[in-house]
Write a protein that holds these residues in place. Structure first.
Motif, PDB file in Angstrom:
ATOM      1  N   GLN A 458     -27.362 -26.652 -27.212  1.00 38.75           N
ATOM      2  CA  GLN A 458     -27.352 -26.164 -25.832  1.00 38.75           C
ATOM      3  C   GLN A 458     -28.698 -26.475 -25.184  1.00 38.75           C
ATOM      4  O   GLN A 458     -29.752 -26.170 -25.728  1.00 38.75           O
ATOM      5  N   ASN A 459     -28.640 -27.127 -24.020  1.00 39.80           N
ATOM      6  CA  ASN A 459     -29.850 -27.398 -23.239  1.00 39.80           C
ATOM      7  C   ASN A 459     -30.864 -28.247 -24.009  1.00 39.80           C
ATOM      8  O   ASN A 459     -32.070 -28.018 -23.918  1.00 39.80           O
ATOM      9  N   VAL A 460     -30.387 -29.225 -24.752  1.00 37.93           N
ATOM     10  CA  VAL A 460     -31.265 -30.124 -25.496  1.00 37.93           C
ATOM     11  C   VAL A 460     -30.932 -31.559 -25.097  1.00 37.93           C
ATOM     12  O   VAL A 460     -29.822 -32.019 -25.363  1.00 37.93           O
ATOM     13  N   PRO A 461     -31.830 -32.277 -24.437  1.00 40.92           N
ATOM     14  CA  PRO A 461     -31.546 -33.672 -24.081  1.00 40.92           C
ATOM     15  C   PRO A 461     -31.368 -34.523 -25.340  1.00 40.92           C
ATOM     16  O   PRO A 461     -32.264 -34.579 -26.184  1.00 40.92           O
ATOM     17  N   PRO A 462     -30.219 -35.178 -25.527  1.00 40.78           N
ATOM     18  CA  PRO A 462     -30.002 -35.983 -26.740  1.00 40.78           C
ATOM     19  C   PRO A 462     -31.075 -37.038 -26.956  1.00 40.78           C
ATOM     20  O   PRO A 462     -31.541 -37.241 -28.080  1.00 40.78           O
ATOM     21  N   ALA A 463     -31.472 -37.734 -25.876  1.00 37.86           N
ATOM     22  CA  ALA A 463     -32.474 -38.786 -26.016  1.00 37.86           C
ATOM     23  C   ALA A 463     -33.806 -38.221 -26.507  1.00 37.86           C
ATOM     24  O   ALA A 463     -34.470 -38.814 -27.372  1.00 37.86           O
ATOM     25  N   LEU A 464     -34.190 -37.064 -25.987  1.00 39.49           N
ATOM     26  CA  LEU A 464     -35.464 -36.453 -26.370  1.00 39.49           C
ATOM     27  C   LEU A 464     -35.428 -35.995 -27.825  1.00 39.49           C
ATOM     28  O   LEU A 464     -36.404 -36.153 -28.568  1.00 39.49           O
ATOM     29  N   LEU A 465     -34.298 -35.440 -28.247  1.00 44.05           N
ATOM     30  CA  LEU A 465     -34.189 -34.974 -29.625  1.00 44.05           C
ATOM     31  C   LEU A 465     -34.257 -36.133 -30.607  1.00 44.05           C
ATOM     32  O   LEU A 465     -34.994 -36.078 -31.603  1.00 44.05           O
ATOM     33  N   VAL A 466     -33.517 -37.212 -30.346  1.00 41.30           N
ATOM     34  CA  VAL A 466     -33.525 -38.355 -31.260  1.00 41.30           C
ATOM     35  C   VAL A 466     -34.897 -39.021 -31.271  1.00 41.30           C
ATOM     36  O   VAL A 466     -35.380 -39.449 -32.328  1.00 41.30           O
ATOM     37  N   ARG A 467     -35.535 -39.097 -30.123  1.00 40.61           N
ATOM     38  CA  ARG A 467     -36.872 -39.686 -30.084  1.00 40.61           C
ATOM     39  C   ARG A 467     -37.856 -38.860 -30.913  1.00 40.61           C
ATOM     40  O   ARG A 467     -38.706 -39.417 -31.621  1.00 40.61           O
ATOM     41  N   PHE A 468     -37.723 -37.546 -30.869  1.00 39.19           N
ATOM     42  CA  PHE A 468     -38.607 -36.703 -31.675  1.00 39.19           C
ATOM     43  C   PHE A 468     -38.313 -36.892 -33.164  1.00 39.19           C
ATOM     44  O   PHE A 468     -39.236 -37.004 -33.979  1.00 39.19           O
ATOM     45  N   LEU A 469     -37.044 -36.920 -33.536  1.00 37.32           N
ATOM     46  CA  LEU A 469     -36.688 -37.109 -34.951  1.00 37.32           C
ATOM     47  C   LEU A 469     -37.203 -38.452 -35.458  1.00 37.32           C
ATOM     48  O   LEU A 469     -37.597 -38.572 -36.626  1.00 37.32           O
ATOM     49  N   ARG A 470     -37.208 -39.452 -34.592  1.00 36.07           N
ATOM     50  CA  ARG A 470     -37.696 -40.780 -34.990  1.00 36.07           C
ATOM     51  C   ARG A 470     -39.208 -40.781 -35.182  1.00 36.07           C
ATOM     52  O   ARG A 470     -39.719 -41.371 -36.140  1.00 36.07           O
ATOM     53  N   GLU A 471     -39.931 -40.126 -34.289  1.00 39.27           N
ATOM     54  CA  GLU A 471     -41.394 -40.204 -34.305  1.00 39.27           C
ATOM     55  C   GLU A 471     -42.035 -39.150 -35.200  1.00 39.27           C
ATOM     56  O   GLU A 471     -43.188 -39.294 -35.579  1.00 39.27           O
ATOM     57  N   HIS A 472     -41.301 -38.092 -35.535  1.00 35.83           N
ATOM     58  CA  HIS A 472     -41.871 -36.994 -36.334  1.00 35.83           C
ATOM     59  C   HIS A 472     -40.971 -36.729 -37.538  1.00 35.83           C
ATOM     60  O   HIS A 472     -40.402 -35.644 -37.689  1.00 35.83           O
ATOM     61  N   ARG A 473     -40.867 -37.707 -38.402  1.00 33.88           N
ATOM     62  CA  ARG A 473     -40.029 -37.576 -39.584  1.00 33.88           C
ATOM     63  C   ARG A 473     -40.500 -36.434 -40.487  1.00 33.88           C
ATOM     64  O   ARG A 473     -39.701 -35.783 -41.166  1.00 33.88           O
ATOM     65  N   SER A 474     -41.788 -36.176 -40.488  1.00 38.16           N
ATOM     66  CA  SER A 474     -42.333 -35.137 -41.360  1.00 38.16           C
ATOM     67  C   SER A 474     -41.834 -33.746 -40.992  1.00 38.16           C
ATOM     68  O   SER A 474     -41.940 -32.820 -41.800  1.00 38.16           O
ATOM     69  N   GLU A 475     -41.282 -33.568 -39.775  1.00 37.41           N
ATOM     70  CA  GLU A 475     -40.808 -32.254 -39.360  1.00 37.41           C
ATOM     71  C   GLU A 475     -39.481 -31.883 -40.002  1.00 37.41           C
ATOM     72  O   GLU A 475     -39.102 -30.713 -39.990  1.00 37.41           O
ATOM     73  N   TRP A 476     -38.749 -32.862 -40.524  1.00 38.24           N
ATOM     74  CA  TRP A 476     -37.439 -32.535 -41.084  1.00 38.24           C
ATOM     75  C   TRP A 476     -37.171 -33.187 -42.445  1.00 38.24           C
ATOM     76  O   TRP A 476     -36.309 -32.722 -43.191  1.00 38.24           O
ATOM     77  N   ALA A 477     -37.877 -34.267 -42.784  1.00 40.58           N
ATOM     78  CA  ALA A 477     -37.557 -35.006 -44.001  1.00 40.58           C
ATOM     79  C   ALA A 477     -38.245 -34.401 -45.221  1.00 40.58           C
ATOM     80  O   ALA A 477     -39.259 -33.719 -45.116  1.00 40.58           O
ATOM     81  N   ASP A 478     -37.681 -34.668 -46.388  1.00 47.78           N
ATOM     82  CA  ASP A 478     -38.234 -34.239 -47.662  1.00 47.78           C
ATOM     83  C   ASP A 478     -38.557 -35.498 -48.476  1.00 47.78           C
ATOM     84  O   ASP A 478     -37.673 -36.317 -48.728  1.00 47.78           O
ATOM     85  N   CYS A 479     -39.816 -35.641 -48.868  1.00 44.84           N
ATOM     86  CA  CYS A 479     -40.240 -36.863 -49.542  1.00 44.84           C
ATOM     87  C   CYS A 479     -39.540 -37.050 -50.884  1.00 44.84           C
ATOM     88  O   CYS A 479     -39.235 -38.174 -51.283  1.00 44.84           O
ATOM     89  N   SER A 480     -39.254 -35.966 -51.585  1.00 42.60           N
ATOM     90  CA  SER A 480     -38.597 -36.109 -52.889  1.00 42.60           C
ATOM     91  C   SER A 480     -37.170 -36.618 -52.730  1.00 42.60           C
ATOM     92  O   SER A 480     -36.680 -37.404 -53.550  1.00 42.60           O
ATOM     93  N   VAL A 481     -36.489 -36.202 -51.663  1.00 43.90           N
ATOM     94  CA  VAL A 481     -35.137 -36.699 -51.405  1.00 43.90           C
ATOM     95  C   VAL A 481     -35.191 -38.158 -50.979  1.00 43.90           C
ATOM     96  O   VAL A 481     -34.355 -38.977 -51.384  1.00 43.90           O
ATOM     97  N   ASP A 482     -36.186 -38.506 -50.154  1.00 38.72           N
ATOM     98  CA  ASP A 482     -36.362 -39.908 -49.774  1.00 38.72           C
ATOM     99  C   ASP A 482     -36.604 -40.781 -51.000  1.00 38.72           C
ATOM    100  O   ASP A 482     -36.072 -41.884 -51.124  1.00 38.72           O
ATOM    101  N   ALA A 483     -37.436 -40.282 -51.900  1.00 39.11           N
ATOM    102  CA  ALA A 483     -37.732 -41.046 -53.108  1.00 39.11           C
ATOM    103  C   ALA A 483     -36.490 -41.194 -53.981  1.00 39.11           C
ATOM    104  O   ALA A 483     -36.270 -42.234 -54.603  1.00 39.11           O
ATOM    105  N   TYR A 484     -35.660 -40.154 -54.047  1.00 38.59           N
ATOM    106  CA  TYR A 484     -34.417 -40.245 -54.815  1.00 38.59           C
ATOM    107  C   TYR A 484     -33.499 -41.307 -54.208  1.00 38.59           C
ATOM    108  O   TYR A 484     -32.878 -42.093 -54.932  1.00 38.59           O
ATOM    109  N   SER A 485     -33.414 -41.356 -52.883  1.00 39.37           N
ATOM    110  CA  SER A 485     -32.581 -42.366 -52.227  1.00 39.37           C
ATOM    111  C   SER A 485     -33.122 -43.760 -52.491  1.00 39.37           C
ATOM    112  O   SER A 485     -32.357 -44.703 -52.724  1.00 39.37           O
TER     113      SER A 485
END
Length: 841
Positions: A458-485
């Protein structure tokens, strides 16, 4: 013969041999140095009678002529585009004038009907006028008796489809409304319009491309190459017609955009033919019981959608190239999906972005690639890079939909239905011909596991959210899961990671290495390098970097109806063109804005009604909920894929389920922070003053405790009025914030406006931020060392340092003051901090 002016005012004439020698040098070096010119005279005896200065002038004139030639060529190209665009606009103007005349005539007739009582009549002229009104928007022709199962009957359907399509492409059969921001011009994508008040949804585009009509038709017929939601197109029957055309019976399957809806399929007739003016037409419509024709193949897991007369009109353009008219008109059976998702199937803007504009952009992309106007990185051909983008998008769609015929099956839940787990034990079928996937699995056997979830934002611009997820991976990603992949690309085993702990799951930094982008920069293909020191396995740090192939699209906030998407897959540093990809990622699709005022302002999980957290269901009493006009809902779909070995399947499923829940929580916090209805001045306007009685009391405790412990007034003039006191504290220039009295993980409970600005958050999202996450290592050590002093003496001074905002931005401060806030009965209530002279680095 070439000539050049001498100092004396006379011309020096060059022989053809001299010009040829100079041209050869010019082709190698258009601007030779003085030494190179001297060497040229010595190496070429035929130039021995030419002075170096004259040689210099010749090269200057030659560069000038080359520049003029390029400019003349560019102007000729622009002139051809403008001429063609002018012709297109004149035709569009004629069409609009016809539509205006039609509406004026209809308006006059309706006024006449209102003034006079209706009288029964058998005059067919009245019927023709009535059908020229709303019913003409979607004419339903009365088909004569015919056998539509033979070629003659199919040709009759094809000719009717052609007539109806042309009436939409160049006539007034549909009321078209031009999309905002789609202004015509020599460099624009074209004229884009969407339907208004018609059955189903429709979109229309007119544009210019520098490709011949036959090449354009070939590209448009290859729908899976440009329509990302297209799963497959099967031509089951092809019948040549007597006029040189072709009738094809086509079965097409499309992906569902989210896990909460069923995929669509189409059973259509496609007619390709030429017109008398040299134009090429490809028109298409569904074969139904009303149109006649053979029955399409059954598909119980799909919802049969209807394609109303649609297609492409491709006209040759004077001087080369083509003028394209595209019409997409479909009925996606919106009633078969939950009501909250129906805007996805009722929005002509979404249809325009996914199909109409996508087709035109794809053609322009190929045209510019063929002309050499686009440079790509990585030393790969444009077609290879396009294939990577298609495979990433297709792999993500396969994961979201989980079709049974691809080998997917559901795994039992753990009692909570928020995350869906599906497994595929046929990875060879999943990866297809793209590389050998056997190296991804050990001798124990295994497969691919997908954890996915969908929720409403609700009230979240899709473009702004995806741009944040792209530029700030550390806010949501887990390095151990990335390493497993990443380890799935190797033949060796890798332990299943455990639980994600707080915000410390990502220790390395990311570097974005661009590979390619589309003409209008609406889509990016890039390689993400994650620093190796951030990956840990069994408490041992991996020094090897990890790489992701990533596709980001829809980050333009002004693109109406655009889907924002971030899809990535682990790769090797030097990945082959046919390397297997296992995509994961996010997709955010906007829903039509609600017209009944602001709705709930928290993130909702459609599948399980996940809670945002404490305080997520209500806002502070004084927080402005009506000041923002931004009221957009969107659907977020998350899907993460992992490989597994059979004996570790349950462990991987538990890890994937927990990881997706962790990502959902992170995205919810980010969504609340960037929502314009709650964000700071940098996003959505000024923050409102919290005016609840609790805030007034807390402000009084903060200022009184500071004066009691330090002997200094916190504010310049501490008024007895609670409102004035709170206002001074709220607008204090230094960042003042309070956190709970928990020595292990203090959580912030209050901050003034400067504090919210420093943390880049809101009063609601503030409760999800811990002091440990904000302070750096030095700050945490200093706080822990001084905590006992604070509780005993009441306050302490912390040295200056660097902390981090909730968005990960570094913040410097000269000094920090920490003091104990006590209530009226001298009981400890919370800790207060004041960061003095802070600024972003």
């Amino acid at each position: 013969m070439a000539k050049v002016v001498m100092d004396s005012g006379k011309y020096v004439r060059y022989t053809p041999e001299q010009v040829e020698a100079l041209e050869r040098v010019y082709m190698e070096c258009p601007k030779p140095s003085s030494m190179r010119r001297q060497q040229l005279i010595m190496d070429c005896p035929i130039l021995s009678n030419i002075e170096p200065k004259q040689i210099k002038v010749w090269f200057q004139n030659r560069r000038c002529r080359e520049k003029q030639r390029k400019e003349a060529s560019r102007l000729q190209t622009v002139n051809r585009k403008l001429t063609a665009m002018n012709k297109l606009l004149m035709e569009e103007n004629d069409r609009l004038q016809k539509q205006v005349s039609h509406l004026v005539y209809e308006n006059g007739y309706m006024k006449h009907q209102i003034r006079t009582a209706p009288v029964p009549t058998t005059d067919n002229s009245c019927e023709s006028v009535v059908t020229g009104g709303q019913h003409q928007q979607n004419p339903t022709p009365q088909h004569p008796q015919r056998d539509a199962n033979n070629p003659a009957g199919l040709l009759a359907i094809a000719e009717e489809t052609l007539a109806e399509f042309l009436s939409k492409a160049t006539g007034t059969a549909v009321d078209w409304v031009q999309m905002l921001g789609m202004k015509p011009g020599p460099d624009s994508i074209g004229i884009i319009a969407v339907s208004h008040n018609c059955s189903g949804v429709a979109a229309r585009a007119c544009g210019l491309v520098s490709l011949e009509p036959t090449k354009v038709a070939e590209i448009l017929k290859d729908r899976p190459s440009w329509y990302r939601d297209c799963r497959c197109v099967d031509v089951l029957t092809a019948i040549p017609t007597g006029n040189g055309g072709t009738i094809e019976l086509i079965y097409m399957q499309t992906y569902a955009p989210t896990t909460l809806a069923t995929a669509r399929d189409f059973w259509t007739l496609r007619y390709t033919t030429g017109l008398e003016d040299g134009s090429l037409v490809i028109c298409e419509r569904s074969l139904t019981s009303s149109t006649g024709g053979p029955t399409g193949p059954p598909a119980p897991t799909f919802v049969r959608a209807e394609m109303l007369p649609s297609g492409y009109l491709i006209r040759p353009c004077d001087g080369g190239g083509s003028i394209i008219h595209i019409v997409d008109h479909v009925d996606l059976d919106a009633l078969s999906v939950p009501e909250v998702l129906r805007p996805l199937y009722e929005s002509s803007k979404i249809l325009a972005q996914k199909m109409t504009i996508a087709a035109l952009r794809h053609i322009r992309q190929i045209a510019q690639e063929n002309s050499g106007e686009i440079n790509h990185g990585g030393g790969r051909q444009p077609a290879v890079l396009r294939t990577f983008s298609q495979r990433l998008s297709r792999g993500f769609n396969d994961a979201v939909n989980g079709f049974v015929d691809d080998g997917w099956s559901l795994l039992g839940s753990d009692g909570v239905e928020d995350v869906t787990i599906a497994i595929n034990s046929s990875p060879g079928k999943l990866f297809g011909a793209h590389g050998n996937s056997s190296a991804m699995f050990s001798t124990f056997g295994g497969g691919v596991l997908c954890a996915k979830a969908s929720m409403l934002l609700q009230n979240v611009p899709p473009a702004l959210l995806v741009r944040f997820l792209r530029e700030h991976r550390s806010e949501w990603a887990d390095c151990s899961v990335d390493a497993y992949s990443a380890a799935s690309l190797k033949s060796g085993a890798y332990a299943v990671p455990g639980a994600r702990i707080g915000g410390s799951g990502f220790l390395g930094s990311q570097v974005i290495l661009p590979l390619a982008h589309t003409v209008e920069h609406e889509e990016f293909l890039e390689v993400i390098r994650l620093d190796g020191h951030g990956f840990m396995q069994d408490d041992a740090i991996m020094s090897r970097d990890m790489y992701l192939l990533q596709l980001c699209s829809g980050v333009d906030e002004n693109a109406a109806g655009a889907c924002a998407q971030l899809v990535f897959a682990p790769i090797d540093e030097s990945f082959a063109d046919d390397a297997p990809l296992l995509p994961s990622g996010f997709r955010v699709i906007p829903l039509e804005p609600k017209s009944d005022g602001p709705g709930a302002t928290r993130t909702l999980d459609l599948a399980s009604a996940l809670d945002v957290g404490p305080g997520g269901a209500a806002r502070s009493a004084g927080e402005n909920t009506t000041g923002s006009s931004y009221n957009l809902r969107s659907v977020l779909t998350i899907a993460f894929q992992f490989t597994y070995e059979n004996h570790l399947r349950e462990n991987v499923a538990a890890m994937a389920r927990q990881y997706v829940r962790s990502v959902v929580g992170s995205v919810q916090r980010v969504a609340m922070a960037i929502s314009p209805s709650r964000a700071g001045p940098q996003i959505g306007g000024p923050k409102s003053l919290p005016g609840s009685p609790e805030a007034l009391t807390l402000a009084r405790w903060i200022t009184r405790s500071y004066r009691f412990h330090t002997g200094v007034d916190l504010l310049r003039s501490e008024s007895q009025s609670g409102d004035a006191l709170l206002k001074q504290l709220w607008h204090h220039s230094d960042a003042i914030m309070c956190c709970s009295l928990k020595p292990n993980v203090p959580i912030f409970t209050f901050a003034n406006q400067a504090g919210l600005d420093m943390l880049e958050t809101s009063l609601i999202a503030l409760q999800d931020i811990t002091l440990e996450k904000v302070l750096d290592e030095g700050g945490r050590k200093a706080f822990c060392a001084e905590f006992g002093k604070i509780m005993q003496r009441g306050y302490t001074y912390l040295p200056g340092g660097i902390c981090a905002s909730s968005m990960g931005r570094p913040v410097t401060y000269e000094q920090a003051v920490a003091w104990k806030v006590v209530d009226e009965e001298e009981n400890s209530h919370c800790l207060a901090f004041m960061f003095i002279n802070w600024s972003f680095v």
